[in-house]
Scaffold this active site. Structure first.
Site, PDB file in Angstrom:
ATOM      1  N   ARG A  96       0.864  -1.177   0.000  1.00 35.82           N
ATOM      2  CA  ARG A  96       0.000   0.000   0.000  1.00 35.82           C
ATOM      3  C   ARG A  96       0.901   1.228   0.000  1.00 35.82           C
ATOM      4  NH1 ARG A  96       2.511   1.655   3.695  1.00 35.82           N
ATOM      5  NH2 ARG A  96       1.031   3.333   3.824  1.00 35.82           N
ATOM      6  N   GLY A  97       0.278   2.412  -0.155  1.00 33.89           N
ATOM      7  CA  GLY A  97       1.074   3.630  -0.311  1.00 33.89           C
ATOM      8  C   GLY A  97       1.227   3.903  -1.800  1.00 33.89           C
ATOM      9  N   ALA A  98       0.932   5.151  -2.198  1.00 35.64           N
ATOM     10  CA  ALA A  98       0.796   5.446  -3.633  1.00 35.64           C
ATOM     11  C   ALA A  98       2.001   5.032  -4.497  1.00 35.64           C
ATOM     12  CB  ALA A  98       0.451   6.931  -3.810  1.00 35.64           C
TER      13      ALA A  98
ATOM     14  N   ARG B  83      -7.400  -0.038  -6.743  1.00 33.98           N
ATOM     15  CA  ARG B  83      -7.657   1.028  -5.763  1.00 33.98           C
ATOM     16  C   ARG B  83      -7.801   2.340  -6.548  1.00 33.98           C
ATOM     17  NH1 ARG B  83      -4.151   1.196  -0.495  1.00 33.98           N
ATOM     18  NH2 ARG B  83      -6.026   2.273   0.245  1.00 33.98           N
TER      19      ARG B  83
ATOM     20  N   GLN C 110      -1.791   2.300  10.095  1.00 28.34           N
ATOM     21  CA  GLN C 110      -0.511   2.325   9.357  1.00 28.34           C
ATOM     22  C   GLN C 110       0.565   3.096  10.130  1.00 28.34           C
ATOM     23  OE1 GLN C 110      -3.509   2.956   7.997  1.00 28.34           O
ATOM     24  NE2 GLN C 110      -3.599   2.496   5.822  1.00 28.34           N
TER      25      GLN C 110
ATOM     26  N   ASP D 268      -1.594  10.864  -1.875  1.00 27.82           N
ATOM     27  CA  ASP D 268      -2.055   9.808  -2.791  1.00 27.82           C
ATOM     28  C   ASP D 268      -2.335  10.347  -4.178  1.00 27.82           C
ATOM     29  OD1 ASP D 268      -2.653   8.558  -0.016  1.00 27.82           O
ATOM     30  OD2 ASP D 268      -2.599   6.954  -1.510  1.00 27.82           O
TER      31      ASP D 268
ATOM     32  N   ASN E 195      -4.897  12.639   0.709  1.00 29.27           N
ATOM     33  CA  ASN E 195      -4.033  11.743   1.502  1.00 29.27           C
ATOM     34  C   ASN E 195      -4.914  11.037   2.523  1.00 29.27           C
ATOM     35  OD1 ASN E 195      -1.358  10.716   2.130  1.00 29.27           O
ATOM     36  ND2 ASN E 195      -1.501  11.851   4.045  1.00 29.27           N
ATOM     37  N   LYS E 196      -4.311  10.174   3.304  1.00 30.05           N
ATOM     38  CA  LYS E 196      -5.044   9.340   4.266  1.00 30.05           C
ATOM     39  C   LYS E 196      -6.043  10.148   5.081  1.00 30.05           C
ATOM     40  CE  LYS E 196      -4.872   5.794   4.638  1.00 30.05           C
ATOM     41  NZ  LYS E 196      -5.860   5.002   3.872  1.00 30.05           N
TER      42      LYS E 196
END
Ligand code: MRU
Length: 333
Positions: free
Chosen positions: A55-57, A89, A187, A228, A238-239
């Site tokens: 995960r993570g862009a 995603r 996370q 992201d 972002n998150k």
């Protein structure tokens, strides 16, 4: 990044390819154990992204690049592989950027694995430069807030938001990191804390609601988060929870930086209003460590990202420098 595997220190990346298999660190098992996930097909790669093995862009982008390489090696239709991978995603722009770039490179005759290796190496190098550029916003003695995980695990190596912190630490600056735990998937508490422990950087995990209190009492000097997807005007997805951190930073005159490679900038979007926001399963909110925490019948909402408007952002740190959000358009090329 340096990781202890079976008692030995190993220098590894988040994703790489060897003998026609894509290797990933299984992030769902961290920080308890370091195990590797092997993807031998496009479907394995797509499932790894969907189930948050990776995960993570920027990491999602590099993984999808290897997924396209796998399809090409097996002689599978690349448009179908691209469609499957793009459906994993919706928010991280790097996913779409990486896949389109791979199709272009393979179309030009670049060998598929070389194209994916080059892509991953380029992302890793961009993140290293984000670290060097971002180091200048960190002073000796600073306490820095970060949200989610924008470290090496979320990229290929080095990280985005964590890269300047790593660089500052290596340059001998004394820093302290406040890590938002980042409900619902934690996370921050699981992944960012694991990375900072490995690097020997001093930190404390805080609950997602604590940053306002710490900013009011002057205990946070600056905020650095990842992204992201960034729209052309500098609005940043972002998150979930990032927007609130930017608001309280503004209210307390705390500088708020976003760190991201230019592969995260979606120049086709004028502003953040049209960034697609992933809505994840309500069970992530209703359960902790597999145990239900809410009464039977309780409903939940689980948007995974939010959008911070450009006017709340002090600067965007990329591999090319530190930019005001309105300067991003100049980077289009
Ligand atoms: O849902 P995730 O874990 O993929 O979300 C990750 C983030 O929001 C990160 O901050 C972002 O991708 C930047 S990673 C360098």
């Amino acid at each position: 990044m340096q990781v202890v595997v079976d008692g030995k220190v190993r220098d590894i990346k988040t994703v790489w390819m060897s003998n026609d298999v894509v290797w990933l660190i299984e992030q769902n098992l961290l920080p308890y154990e370091v195990q590797f996930f092997q993807a031998g097909t496009v479907e394995d790669v797509a499932r790894a992204i969907e189930t948050m093995v990776v995960r993570g862009a920027p990491a999602i982008g590099a993984t999808a690049a290897y997924g396209i390489a796998l399809a090409a090696l097996k002689g599978e239709p690349l448009d179908e592989a691209a469609k499957r991978l793009k459906a994993t995603r919706p928010t991280a722009y790097d996913l779409f950027y990486a896949i389109d770039l791979m199709l272009k490179e393979i179309g030009k005759g670049t060998p598929p694995v070389k194209a994916a290796d080059d892509y991953a190496a380029r992302i890793s190098d961009m993140c290293r430069r984000i670290g060097e550029n971002g180091d200048e916003v960190i002073r000796n003695g600073d306490s820095i807030l970060t949200h989610c995980n924008a470290g090496a695990l979320a990229t290929v190596d080095h990280g985005t938001a964590l890269a300047p912190m790593r660089e500052a630490h290596r340059n001998g600056k004394r820093i302290f990191v406040y890590v938002d735990e980042t409900r619902p998937r934690l996370q921050g508490a699981k992944l960012t804390a694991w990375e900072l422990s490995n690097e020997g950087i001093d930190y404390a995990i805080i609950v997602d609601n604590a940053a306002g209190r710490l900013m009011q009492s002057g205990e946070i000097d600056l905020v650095i988060v990842g992204a992201d997807r960034i729209a052309a005007n500098g609005d940043v997805a972002n998150k979930i929870g990032t927007y609130e951190k930017a608001l309280i930073a503004r209210d307390n005159s705390v500088p708020f930086y976003v760190a991201a490679p230019t592969s995260t900038i979606d120049f086709s979007l004028q502003d953040g209003r049209s960034i697609p926001i992933e809505e994840r399963s309500e069970s992530e909110v209703l359960h902790i460590s597999g145990r239900r925490i809410a009464p039977k019948g309780a409903k939940a909402r689980n948007p995974a990202f939010d959008v911070t408007s450009a006017d709340l952002i002090t600067g965007i740190i990329t591999e090319r420098g530190i930019h005001k959000p309105y300067e991003l358009r100049d980077l289009r090329g």
